[in-house]
Design a protein around this motif. Structure first.
Motif, PDB file in Angstrom:
ATOM      1  N   GLY A 139      39.727  36.188  56.958  1.00 26.80           N
ATOM      2  CA  GLY A 139      40.149  37.579  57.069  1.00 26.80           C
ATOM      3  C   GLY A 139      39.452  38.474  56.057  1.00 26.80           C
ATOM      4  O   GLY A 139      39.011  39.576  56.386  1.00 26.80           O
ATOM      5  N   VAL A 140      39.333  37.996  54.832  1.00 28.42           N
ATOM      6  CA  VAL A 140      38.662  38.773  53.782  1.00 28.42           C
ATOM      7  C   VAL A 140      37.184  38.944  54.112  1.00 28.42           C
ATOM      8  O   VAL A 140      36.639  40.048  54.015  1.00 28.42           O
ATOM      9  N   TYR A 141      36.529  37.865  54.494  1.00 26.75           N
ATOM     10  CA  TYR A 141      35.105  37.960  54.850  1.00 26.75           C
ATOM     11  C   TYR A 141      34.889  38.969  55.976  1.00 26.75           C
ATOM     12  O   TYR A 141      33.960  39.783  55.941  1.00 26.75           O
ATOM     13  N   GLU A 142      35.725  38.878  57.003  1.00 28.44           N
ATOM     14  CA  GLU A 142      35.564  39.754  58.155  1.00 28.44           C
ATOM     15  C   GLU A 142      35.704  41.219  57.754  1.00 28.44           C
ATOM     16  O   GLU A 142      34.943  42.080  58.207  1.00 28.44           O
ATOM     17  N   ALA A 143      36.659  41.502  56.879  1.00 30.77           N
ATOM     18  CA  ALA A 143      36.893  42.883  56.480  1.00 30.77           C
ATOM     19  C   ALA A 143      35.851  43.387  55.499  1.00 30.77           C
ATOM     20  O   ALA A 143      35.343  44.503  55.634  1.00 30.77           O
ATOM     21  N   VAL A 144      35.503  42.589  54.482  1.00 31.17           N
ATOM     22  CA  VAL A 144      34.541  43.093  53.486  1.00 31.17           C
ATOM     23  C   VAL A 144      33.134  43.162  54.064  1.00 31.17           C
ATOM     24  O   VAL A 144      32.293  43.901  53.559  1.00 31.17           O
ATOM     25  N   ALA A 145      32.872  42.410  55.131  1.00 25.85           N
ATOM     26  CA  ALA A 145      31.578  42.536  55.807  1.00 25.85           C
ATOM     27  C   ALA A 145      31.480  43.839  56.582  1.00 25.85           C
ATOM     28  O   ALA A 145      30.386  44.260  56.955  1.00 25.85           O
ATOM     29  N   GLY A 146      32.622  44.465  56.842  1.00 29.96           N
ATOM     30  CA  GLY A 146      32.633  45.671  57.647  1.00 29.96           C
ATOM     31  C   GLY A 146      32.617  45.384  59.129  1.00 29.96           C
ATOM     32  O   GLY A 146      32.504  46.310  59.942  1.00 29.96           O
ATOM     33  N   THR A 147      32.746  44.123  59.513  1.00 28.95           N
ATOM     34  CA  THR A 147      32.725  43.757  60.926  1.00 28.95           C
ATOM     35  C   THR A 147      33.996  44.199  61.630  1.00 28.95           C
ATOM     36  O   THR A 147      33.972  44.596  62.795  1.00 28.95           O
TER      37      THR A 147
END
Length: 491
Positions: free
Chosen positions: A455-463
């Motif tokens: 969840g964090v990766y998805e959000a901080v990637a801007g995806t």
């Protein structure tokens, strides 16, 4: 009176202010007064970051949106359910809620809590509440344990609560499991995962360790998140690694904290750093080691969560969404920027192939808030702050410890290429939001910590925007909870 972790977040005992970012009234007053944030010196974006694909979380393209999301949650008036007003009401509701909890929590949490209440009686209960009107000590502990039981037993925020419990149980059991601790004696205390509850935004994330709950003869820690984080503020969720894989683990083995403090002090002195700087880090070993353990258990997501969450809370409470460069002598937490460098250098020590790239990016991100650094009474350069953080990270991760039968913390927990692959798989799954295929469709070895990292990766990637990423994360976690425990909190 037992502090709310000495995990506790802000200033001096006996005031048990809340944890990870150093929240609560003392910290907010401190930030508004002499120890306010210094103006950040913002560096230009890295050209290399701009060239990375938008799905790459190392780009941190969505971090600003995540900070805004977490800041909004921190400002939310949402609170958990009110505490029962009378002894009789509390006693009756606990008795009814008991049947809804798994047998191990009935025996270890509910039954001793009921015995404690019966020993107090109505007058004793009223006295405990009257003697702790600010709900910072004995009354806070008693009511928090009660709320954990009631919220589970009465179905408060049932889906988010099952997701929350899944994360906490996974982090706790993952570190204390026989497989990870092969050759290490069982922990001295606290083998049952914490029970979770939702609280106020003002209190932030915190934990009552097994040492604290033992005063009620309760056999499990309690971990709290603000109620607003059941539906928003994604970056609060990586803080659970700090609380559960950090503070609660440090309490599980006698002598572990003191050994780590000695290793940190010795490591810094061996590098001929100022003795005052060695004392500064070693005297804050609870928070320092909890940050490191959080990263060991959740990888870079814990580190980027720390940076973003601190910015969000500072923005909510004093209007400046930047990392603090000043750590007052009274604060048991290191300064925010020092903690950001520590988290980055812990990532550098992880085993996965992208560790150095992530670490460099995290250091660069922290540098965007760089000002004049003061750690306690000592002014230090950015170079010294970074170098000391690297020494501290190595000492905590790699020192072989007598409390762990000669093993190092990094031997027991690590973040590997397999973990990154699982997170990539879960990012695809959580994009579906609610999740309908059952947790069994996820990659083999997928656990709750991976779902939070996804969840964090998805959000901080801007995806994905933070709200969508969080909804998907909770959906995945709820599926995991249903599949792995069939409703049993301890599975």
């Amino acid at each position: 009176m037992f502090p709310r972790t000495v995990s506790a977040a802000a200033v001096a005992p006996p005031d048990p202010t809340p944890d990870l970012p150093g929240s609560g009234p003392i910290r907010r007053a401190e930030a508004r007064a002499a120890d306010r944030l210094e103006p950040g010196v913002h560096a230009a974006p890295l050209s290399a970051v701009a060239s990375r694909p938008p799905s790459d979380p190392v780009s941190l393209a969505g971090l600003a949106a995540c900070v805004g999301d977490a800041r909004a949650a921190a400002l939310s008036p949402a609170d958990g359910p009110p505490d029962p007003a009378t002894f009789a009401a509390l006693r009756a509701r606990l008795e009814k809620a008991r049947a809804k909890l798994p047998p191990e929590y009935q025996r270890a949490v509910v039954d001793p809590l009921l015995r404690t209440l019966d020993g107090l009686g109505p007058r004793g209960f009223a006295r405990v509440l009257a003697e702790d009107p600010e709900r910072e000590g004995d009354a806070a502990l008693l009511l928090d344990v009660a709320q954990a039981v009631l919220q589970h037993g009465e179905g408060y925020q049932a889906r988010a609560t099952s997701a929350f419990q899944e994360v906490v149980s996974d982090l706790y059991e993952g570190f204390l499991s026989a497989e990870d601790r092969r050759g290490v004696k069982p922990p001295d205390r606290g083998v049952l995962p914490p029970l979770v509850r939702w609280g106020s935004a003002e209190d932030g994330p915190y934990t009552w360790s097994a040492t604290a709950t033992a005063s009620l003869e309760v056999g499990a820690p309690i971990v709290s998140l603000p109620a607003a984080n059941a539906s928003g503020g994604l970056l609060a969720w990586p803080a659970l690694a700090h609380e559960t894989a950090g503070h609660d683990i440090l309490e599980a083995d006698d002598g572990l904290r003191d050994e780590l403090a000695g290793a940190v002090r010795d490591g810094l002195l061996a590098e001929r750093m100022d003795p005052s700087l060695a004392d500064y880090w070693a005297d804050r070993i609870d928070e320092t080691a909890a940050d490191v353990l959080g990263v060991l258990n959740m990888g870079p997501a814990a580190a980027v969560g720390l940076v973003g969450y601190f910015r969000a809370l500072n923005g909510a409470w004093n209007g400046t969404p930047s990392l603090r460069n000043v750590g007052s002598p009274e604060d048991p937490h290191p300064a925010d920027i020092a903690r950001a460098y520590l988290a980055a250098e812990t990532v550098r020590l992880l085993s996965f192939k992208g560790a150095a790239r992530w670490a460099d990016r995290l250091v660069a991100e922290a540098d965007r808030d760089l000002g004049r650094i003061r750690l306690g009474d000592l002014a230090v350069t950015a170079g010294v702050a970074k170098a000391s953080a690297a020494v501290v990270a190595r000492a905590i991760v790699r020192t072989r410890l007598g409390a762990l039968e000669g093993r190092a913390l990094g031997d027991i927990q690590d973040w590997r290429d397999a973990d990154e692959a699982i997170v990539a798989d879960l990012r695809r799954a959580l994009k579906e939001g609610e999740g309908s295929g059952g947790a069994g469709r996820y990659a083999e070895g997928a656990y709750a910590a991976h779902a939070v990292a996804a969840g964090v990766y998805e959000a901080v990637a801007g995806t994905s925007d933070p709200a969508k990423a969080m909804s998907g994360m909770i959906g995945v976690l709820a599926e995991m909870s249903a599949a792995t425990s069939r409703g049993d909190l301890a599975a």
